[in-house]
Write a protein that holds these residues in place. Structure first.
Motif, PDB file in Angstrom:
ATOM      1  N   PHE A 105       0.835  -1.200   0.000  1.00 30.04           N
ATOM      2  CA  PHE A 105       0.000   0.000   0.000  1.00 30.04           C
ATOM      3  C   PHE A 105       0.875   1.257   0.000  1.00 30.04           C
ATOM      4  CE2 PHE A 105      -1.749   3.243   2.924  1.00 30.04           C
ATOM      5  CZ  PHE A 105      -2.790   3.704   2.146  1.00 30.04           C
ATOM      6  N   LEU A 106       1.861   1.281   0.903  1.00 29.60           N
ATOM      7  CA  LEU A 106       2.743   2.449   0.995  1.00 29.60           C
ATOM      8  C   LEU A 106       3.558   2.615  -0.288  1.00 29.60           C
ATOM      9  CD1 LEU A 106       4.003   2.189   4.680  1.00 29.60           C
ATOM     10  CD2 LEU A 106       2.430   3.879   3.731  1.00 29.60           C
ATOM     11  N   GLY A 107       3.937   1.477  -0.874  1.00 28.13           N
ATOM     12  CA  GLY A 107       4.695   1.513  -2.125  1.00 28.13           C
ATOM     13  C   GLY A 107       3.886   2.171  -3.233  1.00 28.13           C
ATOM     14  N   PHE A 108       2.622   1.765  -3.354  1.00 28.10           N
ATOM     15  CA  PHE A 108       1.738   2.356  -4.365  1.00 28.10           C
ATOM     16  C   PHE A 108       1.519   3.845  -4.094  1.00 28.10           C
ATOM     17  CE2 PHE A 108      -0.097  -1.933  -5.571  1.00 28.10           C
ATOM     18  CZ  PHE A 108       0.368  -1.866  -6.882  1.00 28.10           C
ATOM     19  N   LEU A 109       1.381   4.165  -2.833  1.00 32.42           N
ATOM     20  CA  LEU A 109       1.137   5.556  -2.433  1.00 32.42           C
ATOM     21  C   LEU A 109       2.330   6.435  -2.837  1.00 32.42           C
ATOM     22  CD1 LEU A 109      -1.343   6.612  -0.869  1.00 32.42           C
ATOM     23  CD2 LEU A 109       0.099   6.727   1.151  1.00 32.42           C
ATOM     24  N   LEU A 110       3.524   5.918  -2.613  1.00 27.28           N
ATOM     25  CA  LEU A 110       4.728   6.673  -2.983  1.00 27.28           C
ATOM     26  C   LEU A 110       4.833   6.836  -4.498  1.00 27.28           C
ATOM     27  CD1 LEU A 110       7.430   5.371  -0.516  1.00 27.28           C
ATOM     28  CD2 LEU A 110       6.885   7.746  -0.958  1.00 27.28           C
ATOM     29  N   LEU A 111       4.460   5.758  -5.210  1.00 24.05           N
ATOM     30  CA  LEU A 111       4.495   5.836  -6.675  1.00 24.05           C
ATOM     31  C   LEU A 111       3.526   6.899  -7.183  1.00 24.05           C
ATOM     32  CD1 LEU A 111       4.767   2.152  -7.888  1.00 24.05           C
ATOM     33  CD2 LEU A 111       6.374   3.999  -8.300  1.00 24.05           C
ATOM     34  N   LEU A 112       2.347   6.936  -6.541  1.00 27.57           N
ATOM     35  CA  LEU A 112       1.355   7.949  -6.928  1.00 27.57           C
ATOM     36  C   LEU A 112       1.902   9.354  -6.725  1.00 27.57           C
ATOM     37  CD1 LEU A 112      -2.197   6.945  -5.662  1.00 27.57           C
ATOM     38  CD2 LEU A 112      -1.545   7.671  -7.945  1.00 27.57           C
ATOM     39  N   LEU A 113       2.611   9.514  -5.622  1.00 31.08           N
ATOM     40  CA  LEU A 113       3.189  10.807  -5.292  1.00 31.08           C
ATOM     41  C   LEU A 113       4.194  11.221  -6.363  1.00 31.08           C
ATOM     42  CD1 LEU A 113       3.135  12.778  -2.766  1.00 31.08           C
ATOM     43  CD2 LEU A 113       5.303  11.724  -2.148  1.00 31.08           C
ATOM     44  N   LEU A 114       5.017  10.248  -6.788  1.00 32.63           N
ATOM     45  CA  LEU A 114       6.027  10.535  -7.808  1.00 32.63           C
ATOM     46  C   LEU A 114       5.375  10.826  -9.158  1.00 32.63           C
ATOM     47  CD1 LEU A 114       8.639   7.822  -6.785  1.00 32.63           C
ATOM     48  CD2 LEU A 114       8.849  10.274  -6.480  1.00 32.63           C
ATOM     49  N   LEU A 115       4.273  10.087  -9.425  1.00 33.33           N
ATOM     50  CA  LEU A 115       3.543  10.338 -10.675  1.00 33.33           C
ATOM     51  C   LEU A 115       2.974  11.752 -10.681  1.00 33.33           C
ATOM     52  CD1 LEU A 115       1.592   6.991 -11.128  1.00 33.33           C
ATOM     53  CD2 LEU A 115       3.325   7.916 -12.662  1.00 33.33           C
TER      54      LEU A 115
END
Lengths: 399, 114
Positions: A105-115
């Motif tokens: 979940f945190l991994g996806f959240l960080l990816l979203l932030l970078l996107l």
């Protein structure tokens, strides 16, 4: 003027008692008896005309080394220690279960932030995802291990209820995080670009999933084996406060290991069920029924492994053949790990086959949530019930 | 302690404690003092090892314990022998007498064998 420092017997006995109390292997009755003995011995020595400080040191030397006392009483009060093992093992189970969905979940959240910062999604995904998850798992372990150390749990009669509550709250907090991250995973995934999701499901599933699982396994196996080797070298289960920490880590690691065994069984069971469903060409109703029965079987297996875990630390603390222990444990882990990886691959292949027969819905969406609900219910209710029982018996309060 | 090894101390601790308690109830420090006195200081246990032995004996039902105010006004835990303990003591006595008689025959010159 006499400048000789004054000697306070009560204070000296308290100082001597402190590491014993901290070790968690003594009951209040044990400590009272030892203190009374120490006082008798001190008074006897003082009567011979020795200075008080010297008389106390003589009494201490007659009593024996603190480590030896802890060692002797840990054998004697094994039942008390077993409670501690039980709770830390459960904590390990919860941490193991909570870490995977939370980290993803945190991994996806960080990816979203970078996107959101306008970076290339696929490149980021390919570059960052494995290392990101690995770091997150390490953080999850360190955080859970720190909670473990900070809580300083004692389940003997010396336990203060506030400390025990820290652990209960930590467990509930982890469960909340685990559930919360699982529930919010859907909306987060909906925000990710389709091409990234396609890449994740079709190509990355095997490689990353295996990698992530390897990470979890390696971390927990590390704790388990290091603690076990340490124990085998010292030859005793409990030797001083450092050993108590090691023992907790051992119980913690064992919790993770048992969960790994359970997930392995679950994978094989579900994969086996899929195989059964495909080759017998069964209906969706039959598939549902079969999945529910397999769930029941798994809950039963979990309870068995739970009881075995409860007994296991005693088994590895037995005398003799201790030098073989690290090798035996390493072999055990290798076997569990191979089965774990093998079962994951088996389940993956079988699920793909099942999708062609339109039965994957029955397997995943009707079986798994129910199964996980019961699973979480057991690991939450049992420790709370145990705490309540100890509280009623007055064993959670400092005496 | 003189040349007593750990195994010998461990083997003799239960019969010694039972023998002392068969004379009347006692507490840990007093038991240790009696052992030291009876052996003229030759046998000196580490004080801490006594209590785990006593607690194990209590679990086996050989002895019982109770907190009591001693002569000096301080609380002490007193141990007393139970029926099961007396039976165990008889068994221990028979075993140790047998071993002693064997050694007597082997070590004392010209002693007629029984």
């Amino acid at each position: 003027m006499d400048t000789k420092p004054s000697f306070h017997l009560k204070q000296a006995i308290d100082e001597w008692e402190y590491p014993l109390r901290q070790s968690g292997v003594f009951t209040a009755d044990n400590l009272a008896e030892l203190s009374s003995h120490l006082e008798d011995s001190f008074l006897h020595c003082a009567q011979t005309g020795r200075p008080e400080q010297e008389a106390f040191e003589r009494a201490l030397s007659r009593m024996g080394k603190t480590e030896r006392l802890i060692d002797l009483y840990s054998d004697l009060n094994w039942r008390l220690l077993r409670r501690e093992y039980l709770l830390y093992s459960l904590f390990g189970v919860v941490c193991f279960l909570a870490s995977a969905p939370l980290c993803i979940f945190l991994g996806f959240l960080l990816l979203l932030l970078l996107l959101g910062l306008g970076l290339d999604a696929l490149a980021l995904h390919a570059l960052l995802w494995p290392s990101l998850l690995f770091i997150l798992f390490a953080v999850a372990y360190l955080a859970s291990s720190s909670i473990l150390q900070l809580s300083k749990l004692r389940l003997s009669s010396n336990l203060h209820w506030k400390r025990a509550m820290v652990v209960v709250v930590s467990i509930l907090g982890l469960l909340t995080l685990c559930f919360g991250s699982s529930f919010t995973m859907g909306p987060i995934l909906a925000l990710l670009p389709d091409d990234m999701l396609t890449a994740w499901y079709s190509f990355d599933f095997n490689a990353i999933n295996q990698f992530v699982r390897f990470g979890i396994s390696a971390i927990w196996a590390g704790i388990f084996i290091v603690a076990a080797i340490w124990m085998s070298q010292k030859g005793r289960g409990v030797l001083g406060s450092q050993a108590i920490i090691r023992n907790r880590q051992l119980a913690f690691g064992l919790g993770g290991l048992v969960t790994m065994v359970l997930v392995t069984l679950m994978n094989f069971s579900m994969g086996g069920f899929a195989l059964f469903a495909i080759y017998l060409d069964i209906s969706a109703t039959q598939a549902r029924l079969g999945a529910q029965w397999s769930s029941l079987l798994l809950q039963f297996l979990f309870l068995i492994s739970y009881i075995l875990l409860f007994l296991f630390p005693r088994a590895i603390d037995t005398k003799g053949h201790r030098h073989k222990l690290p090798i035996e444990l390493a072999k055990l882990f290798l076997l569990v790990f191979l089965l774990f990886q093998g079962s994951t691959y088996f389940l993956h292949v079988m699920t793909e086959q099942l999708a062609h027969h339109d039965l994957s819905h029955a397997l995943y969406f009707e079986n798994l949530p129910w199964q996980m609900f019961v699973f979480y219910l057991i690991i939450t209710v049992l420790p709370i019930a145990r705490f309540y029982q100890l509280f009623r018996k007055g064993e959670l309060i400092t005496t | 302690m003189s040349d007593f090894n750990k195994e010998f101390t461990a083997a003799s601790s239960v019969p010694l404690i039972l023998s002392i308690l068969s004379k009347g109830e006692s507490y840990g420090y007093e038991i240790i003092q009696q052992v030291s006195l009876l052996s003229a200081g030759q046998v000196e246990w580490s004080d801490g090892m006594l209590y785990p032995v006593l607690h194990k004996m209590e679990k086996k039902g050989y002895v019982s314990s109770r907190w009591k105010i001693g002569d000096n006004g301080r609380k002490r835990k007193y141990y007393q022998i139970l029926e099961e303990g007396k039976k165990q003591l008889h068994k221990e006595q028979a075993n140790w007498r047998l071993i002693t008689s064997i050694f007597d025959q082997l070590w004392i010159p010209n002693l007629p064998s029984t």
